[in-house]
Design a protein around this motif. Structure first.
Motif, PDB file in Angstrom:
ATOM      1  N   LEU A  99      -3.322   0.442   1.253  1.00  0.00           N
ATOM      2  CA  LEU A  99      -2.456   1.486   2.253  1.00  0.00           C
ATOM      3  C   LEU A  99      -1.427   0.849   2.850  1.00  0.00           C
ATOM      4  O   LEU A  99      -0.491   1.473   2.968  1.00  0.00           O
ATOM      5  CB  LEU A  99      -3.731   2.208   2.932  1.00  0.00           C
ATOM      6  CG  LEU A  99      -4.449   3.119   2.288  1.00  0.00           C
ATOM      7  CD1 LEU A  99      -5.473   3.590   3.155  1.00  0.00           C
ATOM      8  CD2 LEU A  99      -3.891   4.132   1.632  1.00  0.00           C
ATOM      9  N   ALA A 100      -1.668  -0.260   3.425  1.00  0.00           N
ATOM     10  CA  ALA A 100      -0.569  -1.132   4.198  1.00  0.00           C
ATOM     11  C   ALA A 100       0.645  -1.241   3.227  1.00  0.00           C
ATOM     12  O   ALA A 100       1.801  -1.074   3.744  1.00  0.00           O
ATOM     13  CB  ALA A 100      -0.982  -2.149   4.677  1.00  0.00           C
ATOM     14  N   LEU A 101       0.437  -1.707   1.964  1.00  0.00           N
ATOM     15  CA  LEU A 101       1.474  -1.985   1.131  1.00  0.00           C
ATOM     16  C   LEU A 101       2.429  -0.563   0.748  1.00  0.00           C
ATOM     17  O   LEU A 101       3.569  -0.644   0.714  1.00  0.00           O
ATOM     18  CB  LEU A 101       0.957  -2.570  -0.131  1.00  0.00           C
ATOM     19  CG  LEU A 101       0.753  -3.894  -0.081  1.00  0.00           C
ATOM     20  CD1 LEU A 101       0.029  -4.449  -1.420  1.00  0.00           C
ATOM     21  CD2 LEU A 101       1.931  -4.807   0.192  1.00  0.00           C
ATOM     22  N   PHE A 102       1.669   0.498   0.830  1.00  0.00           N
ATOM     23  CA  PHE A 102       1.970   1.814   0.478  1.00  0.00           C
ATOM     24  C   PHE A 102       2.996   2.181   1.644  1.00  0.00           C
ATOM     25  O   PHE A 102       4.093   2.635   1.541  1.00  0.00           O
ATOM     26  CB  PHE A 102       1.202   2.740   0.088  1.00  0.00           C
ATOM     27  CG  PHE A 102       0.655   2.805  -1.234  1.00  0.00           C
ATOM     28  CD1 PHE A 102       1.493   2.354  -2.376  1.00  0.00           C
ATOM     29  CD2 PHE A 102      -0.642   3.558  -1.242  1.00  0.00           C
ATOM     30  CE1 PHE A 102       0.658   2.378  -3.484  1.00  0.00           C
ATOM     31  CE2 PHE A 102      -1.200   3.520  -2.786  1.00  0.00           C
ATOM     32  CZ  PHE A 102      -0.437   2.888  -3.962  1.00  0.00           C
ATOM     33  N   GLY A 103       2.511   1.812   2.719  1.00  0.00           N
ATOM     34  CA  GLY A 103       3.345   2.241   4.089  1.00  0.00           C
ATOM     35  C   GLY A 103       4.417   1.276   4.029  1.00  0.00           C
ATOM     36  O   GLY A 103       5.578   1.873   4.431  1.00  0.00           O
ATOM     37  N   TYR A 104       4.487   0.091   3.973  1.00  0.00           N
ATOM     38  CA  TYR A 104       5.479  -0.717   3.905  1.00  0.00           C
ATOM     39  C   TYR A 104       6.618  -0.520   2.955  1.00  0.00           C
ATOM     40  O   TYR A 104       7.571  -0.385   3.325  1.00  0.00           O
ATOM     41  CB  TYR A 104       5.054  -2.159   3.675  1.00  0.00           C
ATOM     42  CG  TYR A 104       6.345  -3.052   3.464  1.00  0.00           C
ATOM     43  CD1 TYR A 104       6.872  -3.475   4.665  1.00  0.00           C
ATOM     44  CD2 TYR A 104       6.730  -3.455   2.178  1.00  0.00           C
ATOM     45  CE1 TYR A 104       7.934  -4.505   4.743  1.00  0.00           C
ATOM     46  CE2 TYR A 104       7.539  -4.587   2.291  1.00  0.00           C
ATOM     47  CZ  TYR A 104       8.465  -5.019   3.558  1.00  0.00           C
ATOM     48  OH  TYR A 104       9.353  -5.828   3.261  1.00  0.00           O
ATOM     49  N   ARG A 105       6.212   0.047   1.711  1.00  0.00           N
ATOM     50  CA  ARG A 105       7.212   0.357   0.850  1.00  0.00           C
ATOM     51  C   ARG A 105       7.871   1.660   1.303  1.00  0.00           C
ATOM     52  O   ARG A 105       9.257   1.782   1.217  1.00  0.00           O
ATOM     53  CB  ARG A 105       6.716   0.434  -0.574  1.00  0.00           C
ATOM     54  CG  ARG A 105       6.340  -0.579  -1.194  1.00  0.00           C
ATOM     55  CD  ARG A 105       5.519  -0.588  -2.669  1.00  0.00           C
ATOM     56  NE  ARG A 105       6.293   0.304  -3.486  1.00  0.00           N
ATOM     57  CZ  ARG A 105       5.821   0.917  -4.636  1.00  0.00           C
ATOM     58  NH1 ARG A 105       4.441   0.535  -4.818  1.00  0.00           N
ATOM     59  NH2 ARG A 105       6.551   1.458  -5.304  1.00  0.00           N
ATOM     60  N   ARG A 106       7.168   2.682   1.890  1.00  0.00           N
ATOM     61  CA  ARG A 106       7.906   3.890   2.402  1.00  0.00           C
ATOM     62  C   ARG A 106       8.693   3.672   3.760  1.00  0.00           C
ATOM     63  O   ARG A 106       9.846   4.143   3.804  1.00  0.00           O
ATOM     64  CB  ARG A 106       6.863   4.836   2.892  1.00  0.00           C
ATOM     65  CG  ARG A 106       6.108   5.579   1.798  1.00  0.00           C
ATOM     66  CD  ARG A 106       7.009   6.436   1.036  1.00  0.00           C
ATOM     67  NE  ARG A 106       6.022   7.125  -0.018  1.00  0.00           N
ATOM     68  CZ  ARG A 106       6.372   8.139  -0.476  1.00  0.00           C
ATOM     69  NH1 ARG A 106       7.588   8.854  -0.260  1.00  0.00           N
ATOM     70  NH2 ARG A 106       5.615   8.714  -1.531  1.00  0.00           N
TER      71      ARG A 106
ATOM     72  N   VAL B 194     -14.489  -4.040   0.231  1.00  0.00           N
ATOM     73  CA  VAL B 194     -13.885  -2.705  -0.533  1.00  0.00           C
ATOM     74  C   VAL B 194     -12.869  -2.157   0.631  1.00  0.00           C
ATOM     75  O   VAL B 194     -11.810  -1.800   0.368  1.00  0.00           O
ATOM     76  CB  VAL B 194     -14.917  -1.756  -0.799  1.00  0.00           C
ATOM     77  CG1 VAL B 194     -14.299  -0.374  -1.028  1.00  0.00           C
ATOM     78  CG2 VAL B 194     -15.565  -2.206  -2.328  1.00  0.00           C
ATOM     79  N   MET B 195     -13.486  -2.068   1.804  1.00  0.00           N
ATOM     80  CA  MET B 195     -12.594  -1.541   3.044  1.00  0.00           C
ATOM     81  C   MET B 195     -11.414  -2.402   3.274  1.00  0.00           C
ATOM     82  O   MET B 195     -10.411  -1.692   3.302  1.00  0.00           O
ATOM     83  CB  MET B 195     -13.530  -1.455   4.504  1.00  0.00           C
ATOM     84  CG  MET B 195     -14.621  -0.662   4.245  1.00  0.00           C
ATOM     85  SD  MET B 195     -15.638  -0.728   5.501  1.00  0.00           S
ATOM     86  CE  MET B 195     -14.659  -0.405   7.059  1.00  0.00           C
ATOM     87  N   LEU B 196     -11.580  -3.687   3.067  1.00  0.00           N
ATOM     88  CA  LEU B 196     -10.443  -4.504   3.298  1.00  0.00           C
ATOM     89  C   LEU B 196      -9.372  -4.333   2.065  1.00  0.00           C
ATOM     90  O   LEU B 196      -8.098  -4.140   2.506  1.00  0.00           O
ATOM     91  CB  LEU B 196     -11.083  -6.037   3.417  1.00  0.00           C
ATOM     92  CG  LEU B 196      -9.809  -7.006   3.661  1.00  0.00           C
ATOM     93  CD1 LEU B 196      -9.179  -6.803   5.224  1.00  0.00           C
ATOM     94  CD2 LEU B 196     -10.416  -8.439   3.447  1.00  0.00           C
ATOM     95  N   LEU B 197      -9.892  -4.038   0.954  1.00  0.00           N
ATOM     96  CA  LEU B 197      -8.994  -4.188  -0.259  1.00  0.00           C
ATOM     97  C   LEU B 197      -8.232  -2.713  -0.112  1.00  0.00           C
ATOM     98  O   LEU B 197      -7.051  -2.545  -0.228  1.00  0.00           O
ATOM     99  CB  LEU B 197      -9.732  -3.800  -1.500  1.00  0.00           C
ATOM    100  CG  LEU B 197      -9.011  -3.736  -2.761  1.00  0.00           C
ATOM    101  CD1 LEU B 197      -8.065  -4.725  -3.224  1.00  0.00           C
ATOM    102  CD2 LEU B 197      -9.970  -3.534  -3.945  1.00  0.00           C
ATOM    103  N   VAL B 198      -8.955  -1.643   0.324  1.00  0.00           N
ATOM    104  CA  VAL B 198      -8.307  -0.129   0.409  1.00  0.00           C
ATOM    105  C   VAL B 198      -7.215  -0.418   1.872  1.00  0.00           C
ATOM    106  O   VAL B 198      -6.068   0.242   1.569  1.00  0.00           O
ATOM    107  CB  VAL B 198      -9.215   0.854   0.879  1.00  0.00           C
ATOM    108  CG1 VAL B 198      -8.573   2.128   1.352  1.00  0.00           C
ATOM    109  CG2 VAL B 198     -10.160   0.966  -0.291  1.00  0.00           C
ATOM    110  N   THR B 199      -7.489  -1.231   2.723  1.00  0.00           N
ATOM    111  CA  THR B 199      -6.701  -1.473   3.909  1.00  0.00           C
ATOM    112  C   THR B 199      -5.417  -1.957   3.421  1.00  0.00           C
ATOM    113  O   THR B 199      -4.190  -1.820   3.721  1.00  0.00           O
ATOM    114  CB  THR B 199      -7.200  -2.244   5.127  1.00  0.00           C
ATOM    115  OG1 THR B 199      -8.459  -1.651   5.469  1.00  0.00           O
ATOM    116  CG2 THR B 199      -6.224  -2.362   6.047  1.00  0.00           C
ATOM    117  N   VAL B 200      -5.353  -2.989   2.660  1.00  0.00           N
ATOM    118  CA  VAL B 200      -4.360  -3.727   2.241  1.00  0.00           C
ATOM    119  C   VAL B 200      -3.525  -2.947   1.199  1.00  0.00           C
ATOM    120  O   VAL B 200      -2.203  -2.763   1.252  1.00  0.00           O
ATOM    121  CB  VAL B 200      -4.776  -5.109   1.334  1.00  0.00           C
ATOM    122  CG1 VAL B 200      -3.528  -5.628   0.608  1.00  0.00           C
ATOM    123  CG2 VAL B 200      -5.339  -5.953   2.407  1.00  0.00           C
TER     124      VAL B 200
END
Length: 149
Positions: free
Chosen positions: A106-113, A98-104
């Motif tokens: 959030l990283a995708l949201f950050g990359y898009r921004r 679950v932690m790994l999924l949340v990390t991925v």
């Protein structure tokens, strides 16, 4: 930095200036004004950057405390799954996934921004226009100074 004089300069015997000297004065004063505006902008930005840095330090400290505290939250979640009857190793594995999924996510949201960040086009266009006006003005004053007045 030179300043804009408050008194007349370069006046002739009759109190009048030639067009060429007026053009030079305008170019000099315009250049001084632009330099002054840039210095003011630098000073304001430097002051605001210092304030942001000081505030940012507190945010970083808060995030560090949150990051270290989150360990206890995830450990509690895993122990809770264990108390529900799952094997202990499976409980910790589920929490890790679950932690790994949340990390991925959030990283995708950050990359898009970050991908949407672009150069300050309005500022660059404004600076180009100012440079063109200054260049055009200096050409006009050169032409006027060459022509007989």
């Amino acid at each position: 930095m030179t300043s804009i004089p408050l008194s007349e300069e370069g006046t002739g015997a009759g109190g009048e200036q030639s067009i060429g000297s007026l053009g030079r004065d305008v170019a000099t004063h315009l250049s001084s004004l632009v330099r002054g505006e840039l210095e003011l902008a630098k000073a304001e930005l430097a002051g605001e950057a210092r304030k942001a840095l000081k505030g940012g330090v507190y945010f970083v400290l808060a995030l560090a405390v949150l990051a270290f505290s989150s360990f206890f939250l995830f450990f509690t979640l895993a122990e809770g799954l264990d108390a529900l009857g799952l094997w202990r190793w499976a409980s910790f594995g589920i929490v890790f996934l679950v932690m790994l999924l949340v990390t991925v996510v959030l990283a995708l949201f950050g990359y898009r921004r970050v991908r949407k960040i672009s150069a300050p086009r309005k500022t660059m266009d404004s600076l180009r226009e100012s440079a063109q006006l200054r260049h055009r003005h200096s050409q006009d004053s050169d032409e006027q100074s060459r022509s007989p007045a």
